[in-house]
Motif scaffolding. Structure first.
Motif, mmCIF file in Angstrom:
data_model
loop_
_atom_site.group_PDB
_atom_site.id
_atom_site.type_symbol
_atom_site.label_atom_id
_atom_site.label_comp_id
_atom_site.label_asym_id
_atom_site.label_seq_id
_atom_site.Cartn_x
_atom_site.Cartn_y
_atom_site.Cartn_z
ATOM 1 N N ARG A 153 115.549 45.388 85.483
ATOM 2 C CA ARG A 153 116.997 45.390 85.693
ATOM 3 C C ARG A 153 117.615 46.741 85.339
ATOM 4 N NH1 ARG A 153 119.740 41.374 82.350
ATOM 5 N NH2 ARG A 153 121.463 41.629 83.826
ATOM 6 N N THR A 154 116.836 47.800 85.483
ATOM 7 C CA THR A 154 117.304 49.143 85.159
ATOM 8 C C THR A 154 116.986 50.071 86.328
ATOM 9 O OG1 THR A 154 116.852 48.740 82.809
ATOM 10 C CG2 THR A 154 117.218 51.015 83.481
ATOM 11 N N TRP A 155 117.966 50.890 86.697
ATOM 12 C CA TRP A 155 117.854 51.729 87.882
ATOM 13 C C TRP A 155 118.256 53.162 87.549
ATOM 14 C CZ3 TRP A 155 116.443 48.921 92.316
ATOM 15 C CH2 TRP A 155 116.515 47.528 92.184
ATOM 16 N N GLU A 156 117.685 54.094 88.300
ATOM 17 C CA GLU A 156 118.154 55.474 88.211
ATOM 18 C C GLU A 156 118.795 55.836 89.543
ATOM 19 O OE1 GLU A 156 117.051 59.495 85.975
ATOM 20 O OE2 GLU A 156 115.378 58.670 87.129
ATOM 21 N N VAL A 157 120.083 56.153 89.474
ATOM 22 C CA VAL A 157 120.875 56.485 90.652
ATOM 23 C C VAL A 157 121.019 57.997 90.735
ATOM 24 C CG1 VAL A 157 123.108 56.212 91.791
ATOM 25 C CG2 VAL A 157 122.130 54.308 90.483
ATOM 26 N N SER A 158 120.714 58.551 91.901
ATOM 27 C CA SER A 158 120.840 59.995 92.116
ATOM 28 C C SER A 158 121.967 60.266 93.101
ATOM 29 C CB SER A 158 119.531 60.569 92.669
ATOM 30 O OG SER A 158 118.450 60.294 91.805
ATOM 31 N N VAL A 159 122.806 61.251 92.791
ATOM 32 C CA VAL A 159 123.882 61.648 93.690
ATOM 33 C C VAL A 159 123.842 63.160 93.868
ATOM 34 C CG1 VAL A 159 125.360 59.705 93.019
ATOM 35 C CG2 VAL A 159 125.578 61.871 91.814
ATOM 36 N N THR A 160 124.243 63.595 95.053
ATOM 37 C CA THR A 160 124.319 65.024 95.347
ATOM 38 C C THR A 160 125.679 65.337 95.950
ATOM 39 O OG1 THR A 160 123.317 64.663 97.524
ATOM 40 C CG2 THR A 160 121.855 65.316 95.736
ATOM 41 N N PRO A 161 126.169 66.547 95.769
ATOM 42 C CA PRO A 161 127.501 66.894 96.286
ATOM 43 C C PRO A 161 127.537 66.986 97.804
ATOM 44 C CG PRO A 161 126.441 68.807 95.300
ATOM 45 C CD PRO A 161 125.557 67.647 94.996
ATOM 46 N N GLU A 162 128.629 66.526 98.390
ATOM 47 C CA GLU A 162 128.868 66.724 99.823
ATOM 48 C C GLU A 162 129.663 68.023 99.984
ATOM 49 O OE1 GLU A 162 130.821 63.397 101.560
ATOM 50 O OE2 GLU A 162 129.085 62.088 101.427
ATOM 51 N N GLY A 163 128.986 69.097 100.002
ATOM 52 C CA GLY A 163 129.647 70.397 100.061
ATOM 53 C C GLY A 163 128.954 71.366 99.120
ATOM 54 N N ASP A 164 129.588 72.505 98.890
ATOM 55 C CA ASP A 164 128.961 73.524 98.058
ATOM 56 C C ASP A 164 129.391 73.451 96.601
ATOM 57 O OD1 ASP A 164 131.553 74.302 98.339
ATOM 58 O OD2 ASP A 164 131.117 76.296 99.172
ATOM 59 N N HIS A 165 130.123 72.417 96.220
ATOM 60 C CA HIS A 165 130.504 72.289 94.818
ATOM 61 C C HIS A 165 129.341 71.701 94.021
ATOM 62 C CE1 HIS A 165 131.509 68.417 96.735
ATOM 63 N NE2 HIS A 165 131.181 67.867 95.567
ATOM 64 N N LYS A 166 129.363 71.890 92.736
ATOM 65 C CA LYS A 166 128.354 71.303 91.864
ATOM 66 C C LYS A 166 128.993 71.002 90.511
ATOM 67 C CE LYS A 166 126.513 75.744 90.251
ATOM 68 N NZ LYS A 166 125.288 76.562 90.103
ATOM 69 N N LEU A 167 128.290 70.212 89.719
ATOM 70 C CA LEU A 167 128.809 69.811 88.415
ATOM 71 C C LEU A 167 128.223 70.713 87.341
ATOM 72 C CD1 LEU A 167 130.442 67.771 86.724
ATOM 73 C CD2 LEU A 167 128.351 66.402 86.544
ATOM 74 N N ALA A 168 129.098 71.372 86.601
ATOM 75 C CA ALA A 168 128.664 72.193 85.472
ATOM 76 C C ALA A 168 128.689 71.317 84.222
ATOM 77 C CB ALA A 168 129.585 73.398 85.306
ATOM 78 N N TYR A 169 127.521 70.887 83.793
ATOM 79 C CA TYR A 169 127.452 69.983 82.645
ATOM 80 C C TYR A 169 126.306 70.399 81.729
ATOM 81 C CZ TYR A 169 123.417 67.753 84.944
ATOM 82 O OH TYR A 169 122.211 67.501 85.520
ATOM 83 N N GLU A 170 126.229 69.761 80.571
ATOM 84 C CA GLU A 170 125.147 69.987 79.629
ATOM 85 C C GLU A 170 124.345 68.706 79.481
ATOM 86 O OE1 GLU A 170 126.821 71.399 75.990
ATOM 87 O OE2 GLU A 170 127.976 72.992 76.982
ATOM 88 N N ALA A 171 123.054 68.848 79.273
ATOM 89 C CA ALA A 171 122.194 67.677 79.117
ATOM 90 C C ALA A 171 122.702 66.809 77.968
ATOM 91 C CB ALA A 171 120.759 68.122 78.839
ATOM 92 N N GLY A 172 122.829 65.501 78.245
ATOM 93 C CA GLY A 172 123.302 64.563 77.236
ATOM 94 C C GLY A 172 124.733 64.112 77.438
ATOM 95 N N GLN A 173 125.473 64.772 78.329
ATOM 96 C CA GLN A 173 126.857 64.379 78.555
ATOM 97 C C GLN A 173 126.931 63.187 79.506
ATOM 98 O OE1 GLN A 173 128.540 68.463 79.546
ATOM 99 N NE2 GLN A 173 129.952 67.863 77.914
ATOM 100 N N PHE A 174 128.147 62.660 79.709
ATOM 101 C CA PHE A 174 128.303 61.512 80.594
ATOM 102 C C PHE A 174 129.398 61.766 81.612
ATOM 103 C CE2 PHE A 174 131.458 60.504 77.315
ATOM 104 C CZ PHE A 174 132.518 59.966 78.027
ATOM 105 N N ALA A 175 129.461 60.888 82.606
ATOM 106 C CA ALA A 175 130.454 61.000 83.675
ATOM 107 C C ALA A 175 131.059 59.634 83.945
ATOM 108 C CB ALA A 175 129.804 61.537 84.949
ATOM 109 N N TRP A 176 132.299 59.630 84.407
ATOM 110 C CA TRP A 176 132.897 58.430 84.976
ATOM 111 C C TRP A 176 132.461 58.395 86.429
ATOM 112 C CZ3 TRP A 176 135.981 54.712 82.603
ATOM 113 C CH2 TRP A 176 136.319 54.963 81.279
ATOM 114 N N LEU A 177 131.689 57.375 86.777
ATOM 115 C CA LEU A 177 131.066 57.300 88.102
ATOM 116 C C LEU A 177 131.737 56.217 88.945
ATOM 117 C CD1 LEU A 177 128.768 58.089 90.068
ATOM 118 C CD2 LEU A 177 127.338 56.385 88.896
ATOM 119 N N ASN A 178 132.135 56.601 90.128
ATOM 120 C CA ASN A 178 132.769 55.702 91.096
ATOM 121 C C ASN A 178 131.903 55.707 92.354
ATOM 122 O OD1 ASN A 178 134.280 54.736 93.292
ATOM 123 N ND2 ASN A 178 136.208 55.544 92.544
#
Length: 439
Positions: A219-244
């Motif tokens: 009952r556990t999944w890994e969801v992968s998302v990629t940007p639609e465009g040339d933008h990207k997410l500047a983040y640090e390992a261990g942080q979280f996101a509000w995902l919609n």
């Protein structure tokens, strides 16, 4: 911006109305009447400051820590509710419209309906909202429904509260303090507009899409998302996101999930998600190509910029998500510091990405310790929950006091682990944690 400055800023906002009331120099009243007014003023200012506390301003959570921010919000809201509840019962002055000769309202407390009704509504709504928040996990509420109710209720309480304060308050009748109340209310509402309108609009210009949904445990999944465009997410390992996923960027159907990918691996962002609620129960049915939106990055569960001779990662259940991000980043960037992961689950089939963890152990040198509370017959690893004895065995010598300790899991587990680490002499400044939930 240091943590102490943020704390002093919050205190200053909360105490500003009290200070302005005191500076008016009005004739004193009986002590209970002054306490009653003070309780009302403080309750209102704390509630308005709460809007700033939870408006996803990254600098606040980054400096103070997500756990501390959330706990402050809960405790301050409850304290404000208590102050608001006792506020009307402490007055000893006569309750009627003050006569013309009592210009400063020293001897009378107004009971005019136009001034009292907003306060009465706020007085009923505030404890109701707090009780609903405390009991949310025990109620059959969808998260989105509760979030909408909580947000609208907060706006109504703030509006009715300020209206009552400026109409009925002895001190708030002063033009300066009255203006301050309206300004604080405006700032609070702007914070909501920023969170629920401006930021979603910005996210609508930077969409993402789901590229993969993989099972990684029961009952556990890994969801992968990629940007639609040339933008990207500047983040640090261990942080979280509000995902919609699959909803309008203005939808309330978004949830916070820890990022399990490594920034060094490129623009793709991953999340390990367990089926636990209304939204996550259907996470395995999400199809690749589904549009997604990210409000990120958030959180302080990161080791970047923290000097440490070693890294200890302690996870319970789906708390492995940010640990995977950190481990993947350490491996990808060639960080050779000694690393230990203690990972507890109920059963063997709940272990997420077991093969990758073995690979990380072989290639990066990470020491991995699994512990199961309900092991099968041929299990040879640790049994039970993470105990002080296990932590003593792994981190008890002096060389581990200069490590950084990263914790993520259920509150009960974290309390045991944090106490045990401190008893081992680990400085609290070297322990960072993130809880799944708050009571």
């Amino acid at each position: 911006m240091p943590v102490w400055f943020l704390f002093l800023f919050y205190v200053a906002i909360s105490l500003l109305p009290l200070g302005l009331a005191w500076s008016q120099g009005l004739p004193p009243r009986p002590i209970l009447d002054e306490i009653a007014s003070g309780a009302g003023l403080l309750a209102m200012s704390v509630l308005l400051a709460e809007f700033l506390l939870l408006s996803r301003y990254r600098v606040v959570a980054r400096k103070a820590g997500t756990d501390i921010v959330m706990r402050m919000h809960q405790l301050l809201a409850r304290a404000a509710a208590i102050l608001a509840l006792i506020h009307p019962f402490l007055y000893t002055a006569r309750r009627q419209t003050a006569p013309d000769w009592d210009v400063s309202r020293q001897y009378f407390v107004t009971n005019e309906f136009w001034a009292i009704w907003p306060g009465a509504l706020a007085w009923v709504l505030l404890p109701t909202l707090v009780l609903l928040a405390i009991g949310r996990s025990k109620m059959d509420f969808k998260y989105e429904t509760w979030r909408l109710t909580h947000g609208l209720g907060s706006v109504l309480i703030a509006g009715f509260g300020v209206l009552h304060t400026v109409r009925a308050g002895r001190y708030s009748a002063d033009p300066v303090l009255s203006t301050v109340w309206w300004v604080l209310l405006g700032i609070a509402l702007l914070a909501l507009v920023n969170t629920y309108l401006l930021r979603p609009f910005w996210r609508s210009l930077r969409p993402w899409k789901v590229t993969a949904v993989e099972p990684v445990g029961t009952r556990t999944w890994e969801v992968s998302v990629t940007p639609e465009g040339d933008h990207k997410l500047a983040y640090e390992a261990g942080q979280f996101a509000w995902l919609n996923i699959g909803h309008s960027p203005f939808s309330l159907a978004e949830n916070p999930f820890s990022i399990s990918s490594a920034p060094a691996n490129g623009p793709e962002v991953r999340f390990i998600i367990k089926e636990l609620g209304d939204t996550t129960n259907k996470i395995g049915q999400v199809q690749p190509g589904t549009r997604a939106y990210l409000d990120a990055p958030h959180g302080h569960l990161t080791i970047k910029g923290r000097k440490a001779k070693g890294v200890a990662l302690i996870a319970g259940g789906v708390g492995i998500a940010p640990m995977m991000g950190i481990l993947r980043e350490l491996h990808r960037t060639g960080d050779t510091r000694p690393t230990t992961l203690i990972y507890t689950n109920r059963s063997r089939d709940q272990i997420a990405r077991p093969n990758e963890l073995e690979q990380l152990s072989a290639e990066h040198g990470t020491k991995i310790i699994h512990s199961l509370s309900e092991p099968d017959k041929d299990w040879t690893g640790e049994v039970g929950f993470i105990t002080p004895a296990l932590l003593q065995r792994e981190f008890g010598d002096d060389s581990h006091r200069d490590w950084i300790y990263v914790l993520c899991g259920p509150p009960a587990m974290l309390e045991v682990v944090e106490e045990a680490l401190i008893n081992l002499g680990i400085p609290s400044s070297r322990i960072i944690s993130e809880r799944f939930s708050y009571d």
